[in-house]
Design a protein around this motif. Structure first.
Motif, PDB file in Angstrom:
ATOM      1  N   ILE A 167       0.505  -1.051   0.166  1.00 49.28           N
ATOM      2  CA  ILE A 167       0.104  -0.019   0.045  1.00 49.28           C
ATOM      3  C   ILE A 167       0.918   1.141   0.052  1.00 49.28           C
ATOM      4  O   ILE A 167       0.457   2.080  -0.721  1.00 49.28           O
ATOM      5  CB  ILE A 167      -0.904   0.110   1.196  1.00 49.28           C
ATOM      6  N   PRO A 168       1.657   1.421   0.766  1.00 49.50           N
ATOM      7  CA  PRO A 168       2.853   2.711   0.817  1.00 49.50           C
ATOM      8  C   PRO A 168       3.520   2.853  -0.501  1.00 49.50           C
ATOM      9  O   PRO A 168       4.194   3.766  -0.802  1.00 49.50           O
ATOM     10  CB  PRO A 168       3.792   2.378   1.968  1.00 49.50           C
ATOM     11  N   GLN A 169       3.168   2.106  -1.515  1.00 52.26           N
ATOM     12  CA  GLN A 169       4.053   2.128  -2.850  1.00 52.26           C
ATOM     13  C   GLN A 169       2.985   2.835  -3.947  1.00 52.26           C
ATOM     14  O   GLN A 169       3.340   3.176  -5.178  1.00 52.26           O
ATOM     15  CB  GLN A 169       4.474   0.888  -3.257  1.00 52.26           C
ATOM     16  N   TYR A 170       1.869   3.104  -3.468  1.00 51.65           N
ATOM     17  CA  TYR A 170       0.411   3.481  -4.331  1.00 51.65           C
ATOM     18  C   TYR A 170      -0.276   4.731  -3.904  1.00 51.65           C
ATOM     19  O   TYR A 170      -0.146   4.914  -2.669  1.00 51.65           O
ATOM     20  CB  TYR A 170      -0.453   2.341  -4.573  1.00 51.65           C
ATOM     21  N   GLY A 171      -0.742   5.522  -4.928  1.00 52.24           N
ATOM     22  CA  GLY A 171      -1.948   6.088  -4.331  1.00 52.24           C
ATOM     23  C   GLY A 171      -3.136   5.229  -4.258  1.00 52.24           C
ATOM     24  O   GLY A 171      -3.320   4.313  -4.856  1.00 52.24           O
ATOM     25  N   ILE A 172      -3.848   5.330  -3.202  1.00 45.21           N
ATOM     26  CA  ILE A 172      -4.912   4.883  -2.938  1.00 45.21           C
ATOM     27  C   ILE A 172      -6.028   5.417  -2.653  1.00 45.21           C
ATOM     28  O   ILE A 172      -5.900   6.800  -2.221  1.00 45.21           O
ATOM     29  CB  ILE A 172      -4.681   4.259  -1.179  1.00 45.21           C
ATOM     30  N   ALA A 197      -4.361   3.828   5.373  1.00 49.92           N
ATOM     31  CA  ALA A 197      -5.170   3.767   3.800  1.00 49.92           C
ATOM     32  C   ALA A 197      -6.683   3.646   4.027  1.00 49.92           C
ATOM     33  O   ALA A 197      -7.225   2.865   4.918  1.00 49.92           O
ATOM     34  CB  ALA A 197      -4.749   2.617   3.126  1.00 49.92           C
ATOM     35  N   PRO A 198      -7.324   4.331   3.281  1.00 49.86           N
ATOM     36  CA  PRO A 198      -8.822   4.261   3.172  1.00 49.86           C
ATOM     37  C   PRO A 198      -9.370   3.089   2.643  1.00 49.86           C
ATOM     38  O   PRO A 198     -10.780   2.902   2.611  1.00 49.86           O
ATOM     39  CB  PRO A 198      -9.250   5.547   2.539  1.00 49.86           C
ATOM     40  N   SER A 199      -8.581   2.495   1.764  1.00 48.22           N
ATOM     41  CA  SER A 199      -8.913   1.019   1.157  1.00 48.22           C
ATOM     42  C   SER A 199      -7.845   0.471   0.713  1.00 48.22           C
ATOM     43  O   SER A 199      -6.536   0.870   1.081  1.00 48.22           O
ATOM     44  CB  SER A 199      -9.703   1.404  -0.070  1.00 48.22           C
ATOM     45  N   ASN A 200      -7.721  -0.790   0.120  1.00 49.82           N
ATOM     46  CA  ASN A 200      -6.849  -1.564  -0.597  1.00 49.82           C
ATOM     47  C   ASN A 200      -6.581  -1.326  -1.874  1.00 49.82           C
ATOM     48  O   ASN A 200      -6.042  -2.184  -2.763  1.00 49.82           O
ATOM     49  CB  ASN A 200      -6.775  -2.894  -0.158  1.00 49.82           C
ATOM     50  N   LEU A 201      -7.585  -0.308  -2.461  1.00 51.50           N
ATOM     51  CA  LEU A 201      -7.411  -0.226  -4.011  1.00 51.50           C
ATOM     52  C   LEU A 201      -6.457   0.825  -4.505  1.00 51.50           C
ATOM     53  O   LEU A 201      -6.452   1.962  -4.231  1.00 51.50           O
ATOM     54  CB  LEU A 201      -8.910   0.472  -4.373  1.00 51.50           C
ATOM     55  N   GLY A 202      -5.534   0.301  -5.259  1.00 51.35           N
ATOM     56  CA  GLY A 202      -4.261   1.384  -5.505  1.00 51.35           C
ATOM     57  C   GLY A 202      -4.433   1.626  -7.204  1.00 51.35           C
ATOM     58  O   GLY A 202      -5.052   0.931  -8.021  1.00 51.35           O
ATOM     59  N   VAL A 203      -4.037   2.956  -7.238  1.00 54.88           N
ATOM     60  CA  VAL A 203      -3.878   3.488  -8.567  1.00 54.88           C
ATOM     61  C   VAL A 203      -3.069   2.885  -9.565  1.00 54.88           C
ATOM     62  O   VAL A 203      -1.779   2.820  -9.361  1.00 54.88           O
ATOM     63  CB  VAL A 203      -3.960   4.960  -8.399  1.00 54.88           C
ATOM     64  N   VAL A 204      -3.536   2.482 -10.765  1.00 52.85           N
ATOM     65  CA  VAL A 204      -2.668   1.953 -11.778  1.00 52.85           C
ATOM     66  C   VAL A 204      -2.603   3.015 -12.880  1.00 52.85           C
ATOM     67  O   VAL A 204      -3.582   4.072 -13.110  1.00 52.85           O
ATOM     68  CB  VAL A 204      -3.275   0.608 -12.245  1.00 52.85           C
ATOM     69  N   GLY A 205      -1.667   3.019 -13.672  1.00 50.19           N
ATOM     70  CA  GLY A 205      -1.245   4.048 -14.844  1.00 50.19           C
ATOM     71  C   GLY A 205      -2.091   3.777 -15.986  1.00 50.19           C
ATOM     72  O   GLY A 205      -1.806   4.095 -17.106  1.00 50.19           O
ATOM     73  N   ARG A 206      -3.579   4.104 -15.804  1.00 47.73           N
ATOM     74  CA  ARG A 206      -4.646   4.395 -16.734  1.00 47.73           C
ATOM     75  C   ARG A 206      -5.538   5.200 -16.136  1.00 47.73           C
ATOM     76  O   ARG A 206      -6.253   5.002 -15.007  1.00 47.73           O
ATOM     77  CB  ARG A 206      -5.127   3.049 -17.072  1.00 47.73           C
ATOM     78  N   TYR A 207      -5.774   6.497 -16.970  1.00 47.58           N
ATOM     79  CA  TYR A 207      -6.746   7.195 -16.554  1.00 47.58           C
ATOM     80  C   TYR A 207      -7.737   8.116 -17.691  1.00 47.58           C
ATOM     81  O   TYR A 207      -7.017   7.834 -18.797  1.00 47.58           O
ATOM     82  CB  TYR A 207      -6.198   8.435 -15.963  1.00 47.58           C
ATOM     83  N   ILE A 208      -9.007   8.450 -17.636  1.00 51.96           N
ATOM     84  CA  ILE A 208      -9.525   9.227 -18.140  1.00 51.96           C
ATOM     85  C   ILE A 208      -9.604  10.521 -17.625  1.00 51.96           C
ATOM     86  O   ILE A 208     -10.188  10.634 -16.343  1.00 51.96           O
ATOM     87  CB  ILE A 208     -11.045   8.852 -18.817  1.00 51.96           C
TER      88      ILE A 208
END
Length: 294
Positions: A167-172, A197-208
Motif C-alpha cells: 500500500i505505501p507504494q501506491y496512490g490509494i 489507508a482508506p481502502s486497499n485499491l491502488g491506482v494503476v497507470g491508466r486514466y480518463i
C-alpha cells in the motif's frame, strides 16, 4: 469506446530502476518479447478506438519518435531486398494513428507532464497512459475506462486491489461508494501507511481525464521536489464537487519499471500469444521442475 478519441502517453522518465540499460536505451524502447514496451500502450489505445496519440517525451528519447516515423534504414533495406511485407509492417506503425510529440524539458511531476500536452488535448476528455504499466486484457483497459466515463462522466482512474505491505507504494483511493464500479471518490491518498489507508485499491497507470483537469492543474501548488502531482489535481476536482471515479478493470498488470517486472511482463506477454505459449510453457516447466539452467 468512441467517446475518447485522444490519448496522452507519458514517456519522459529516466528509468533509473533499470540502469544501466536505460543509460543508452529509453526504458519505453526496452523489448517485451519482440516489440518495445511503448508499442503495447499504443496498441491498447488503437484497440480502444483512439486515433490521436500525444507522446510526452524528454531529451534523449528520440528513439521513440524514430520508431513511429515511416522510412529509415531498416525499412529501406527491406524494400531494397524485396521484403515488401516486412517493410510495409514497419511503415504501418507510423500510419496507425495521428502521432504528436511534445517535450517535457524538466522533470516537474505528472501533472506538469500532462500540462505539456495541453494545447493538443484541451477541451475534451482524453486518455492518459503510463507505459510502465503493461496491461494485458481481452478488452483494452483504456477502453474499459472509456466505457466507465460514458456511464459516469468525470475523471476516471484505474485501480486494483494491492497487498497490505504494498500500500505505501501506491496512490490509494477513498471511494464514497465502496461497492460501485465505477465508484465515485471522496479522496485519493498518495502513498499512505497501510494503517492509514482508506481502502486497499491502488491506482494503476491508466486514466480518463475530464476536460476541467487543466483548470485544476493551474490551481495546485508544487509539492516535494517542486513537482506537480496529478493526484492533487484530482483532489481539487473533488473539492469543487466534480465527479472523480475509480474503476476496477479486468486484466493482468505488469510493472515493467523494475527488472523482475520487466521479465515477468515478457513471460506474461508471450503466454498470451498462440505462437509462443505452448513452447514457453514446456520450457518453463522443465526449468522449474528439473532445475535446468537457461
Amino acid at each position: 469506446m468512441a467517446t475518447i478519441s485522444r490519448a496522452v502517453i507519458l514517456a519522459a522518465g529516466l528509468g533509473t530502476r533499470l540502469l544501466p540499460a536505460t543509460k543508452a536505451v529509453p526504458k519505453e524502447m526496452l523489448p517485451v518479447v519482440d516489440r518495445p514496451l511503448i508499442q503495447y500502450a499504443v496498441d491498447e489505445c488503437l484497440a480502444a478506438g483512439i486515433s490521436e496519440i500525444v507522446f510526452v517525451v524528454a531529451e534523449g528519447k528520440e528513439a521513440i519518435r524514430d520508431y513511429y516515423t515511416a522510412g529509415g534504414r531498416t525499412e529501406t533495406m527491406l524494400r531494397a531486398g524485396g521484403n515488401e511485407s516486412a517493410a510495409d509492417a514497419l511503415a504501418g506503425l507510423a500510419q496507425a494513428a495521428r502521432f504528436e510529440w511534445v517535450l517535457q524539458d524538466q522533470p516537474l511531476g505528472i501533472a506538469h507532464a500532462v500540462n505539456c500536452a495541453r494545447a493538443l488535448v484541451e477541451g475534451e476528455p482524453f486518455a492518459l497512459l503510463f507505459p510502465d504499466d503493461l496491461l494485458i486484457a481481452n478488452v483494452p483497459v483504456i477502453g474499459q475506462l472509456a466505457r466507465a466515463y460514458d456511464q459516469q462522466p468525470g475523471s476516471v482512474v484505474a485501480v486494483q486491489p494491492v497487498a497490505r505491505e504494498e500500500i505505501p507504494q501506491y496512490g490509494i483511493v477513498d471511494p464514497a461508494e465502496p461497492g460501485g464500479n465505477p465508484a465515485r471518490l471522496k479522496g485519493i491518498v498518495e502513498k499512505p501507511a497501510a494503517a492509514d489507508a482508506p481502502s486497499n485499491l491502488g491506482v494503476v497507470g491508466r486514466y480518463i481525464l475530464a476536460p476541467t483537469i487543466f483548470h485544476h492543474i493551474d490551481r495546485i501548488e508544487p509539492g516535494k521536489n517542486g513537482e506537480l502531482q496529478i493526484t492533487d489535481a484530482f483532489a481539487s476536482q473533488i473539492r469543487a464537487g466534480e465527479t472523480v471515479s475509480s474503476f476496477r478493470y479486468e486484466g493482468k498488470r505488469y510493472d515493467t519499471g523494475r527488472p523482475l517486472g520487466l521479465i515477468l511482463a515478457s513471460v506474461g506477454a508471450a503466454l498470451a500469444r498462440e505462437d509462443l505459449a505452448g513452447q514457453l510453457r514446456q520450457r518453463l516447466t522443465a526449468m522449474l521442475s528439473e532445475g535446468e539452467q537457461p
